[in-house]
Design a protein around this motif. Structure first.
Motif, PDB file in Angstrom:
ATOM      1  N   ARG A 286     -15.400 -29.274   4.546  1.00  0.00           N
ATOM      2  CA  ARG A 286     -14.564 -28.797   5.640  1.00  0.00           C
ATOM      3  C   ARG A 286     -13.105 -28.656   5.211  1.00  0.00           C
ATOM      4  NH1 ARG A 286     -12.231 -31.169   9.954  1.00  0.00           N
ATOM      5  NH2 ARG A 286     -12.931 -33.214   9.297  1.00  0.00           N
TER       6      ARG A 286
ATOM      7  N   TRP B  28      -8.677 -23.150   8.364  1.00  0.00           N
ATOM      8  CA  TRP B  28      -9.033 -23.170   9.780  1.00  0.00           C
ATOM      9  C   TRP B  28      -8.038 -22.416  10.645  1.00  0.00           C
ATOM     10  CZ3 TRP B  28     -13.831 -24.320  10.453  1.00  0.00           C
ATOM     11  CH2 TRP B  28     -14.458 -25.210   9.576  1.00  0.00           C
TER      12      TRP B  28
ATOM     13  N   GLN C  45     -16.219 -28.160  14.141  1.00  0.00           N
ATOM     14  CA  GLN C  45     -16.096 -27.220  13.029  1.00  0.00           C
ATOM     15  C   GLN C  45     -17.295 -27.327  12.089  1.00  0.00           C
ATOM     16  OE1 GLN C  45     -12.309 -28.425  11.481  1.00  0.00           O
ATOM     17  NE2 GLN C  45     -11.147 -26.995  12.746  1.00  0.00           N
ATOM     18  N   GLN C  46     -17.710 -28.547  11.826  1.00  0.00           N
ATOM     19  CA  GLN C  46     -18.851 -28.734  10.925  1.00  0.00           C
ATOM     20  C   GLN C  46     -20.127 -28.170  11.540  1.00  0.00           C
ATOM     21  OE1 GLN C  46     -18.759 -28.893   7.972  1.00  0.00           O
ATOM     22  NE2 GLN C  46     -19.246 -30.879   7.103  1.00  0.00           N
TER      23      GLN C  46
END
Length: 262
Positions: free
Chosen positions: A89, A94, A151-152
């Motif tokens: 990540r 992002w 997000q993961q």
């Protein structure tokens, strides 16, 4: 016992004589690894052992000094459409202006070929994958607005959209909450049950025996690899970590007790 027919069948994944160096310093040395069975495979080892580098080199994302990598009996660069990848990540930008839905939709591109745009089939698949990880309500959200665990989940959904047969996942449980960790492993188990092979860079020694079928113990070289019940031993852990982790003594003691009761 493996039958002769199974031995003659091409390995799902095979690394031969892989060496990778940064600034002339080897970070992986003479790696040989063959995976013949579908299931969940953990790659474990201390920090700096080369775990992430090994899967990145296998995918062609970092150069090798020497070695070869194949999947299903052919050079891996010709098989990449059958392979999914979930990066760490921390390696992702992002702030990039892209929505959750668009991120997952990207996973369908490999099956489309050049100049074809995603259609209804791909968009429906994208929503199905988001639903599978519980993120359908966030489809329009920008990915940078999500929590780490969310997000993961999105990146796992993107990997699902690839509909791959072999997955490489680089620490998918790192920094996530307990609820997300359960979702991740339930998803990985379901992929395994479907006959997929999932290779996971993993950091939590306490869950190796609970979640994985096979384990690769790595510290620049491969110390041992094979089924968890015969490979994840106190002797192999000591050879891999050399007492460098505070948890190691506890883990070695637990494994030793398990060995003594079997």
């Amino acid at each position: 016992m493996t039958s002769s027919d199974e031995n003659e069948k091409p390995a799902i994944f095979d690394i031969h004589d892989m060496t990778v160096a940064y600034d002339r310093r080897p970070v992986l040395w003479n790696i040989d690894l063959t995976l013949r069975n579908a299931g969940l495979v953990a790659i474990v080892g201390p920090n700096g052992a080369g775990k992430s580098t090994m899967i990145r080199a296998a995918m062609g994302l970092v150069p090798m000094v020497s070695g070869s990598v194949s999947a299903w009996g052919s050079a891996i660069d010709g098989q990449l459409r059958r392979i999914g990848y979930v990066p760490q990540r921390g390696s992702v930008d992002w702030d990039f202006p892209i929505s959750v839905f668009e991120t997952v939709l990207m996973g369908t591109y490999g099956s489309l070929g050049w100049f074809r745009r995603p259609g209804r089939v791909q968009r429906d698949l994208t929503m199905q994958c988001l639903e599978r990880v519980g993120m359908q309500d966030y489809a329009k959200r920008q990915i940078g607005q999500l929590s780490g665990g969310q997000q993961q989940r999105v990146f796992l959904a993107r990997a699902l959209a690839q509909q791959a047969e072999l997955y490489f996942m680089d620490e998918p449980m790192a920094g996530v909450d307990a609820a997300t960790e359960r979702v991740v492993f339930e998803l990985l188990q379901s992929l395994s049950d479907e006959g997929r092979t999932i290779v996971v860079v993993h950091h939590d020694l306490r869950t190796v025996t609970e979640y994985f079928d096979e384990v690769v113990l790595l510290n620049v070289r491969i110390v041992a690899s094979g089924p968890v019940d015969t490979t994840f031993t106190s002797a192999n852990l000591q050879a891999t970590y050399g007492g460098r982790l505070s948890i190691l003594d506890t883990m070695a003691e637990a494994v030793q007790k398990q060995e003594e009761t079997e």
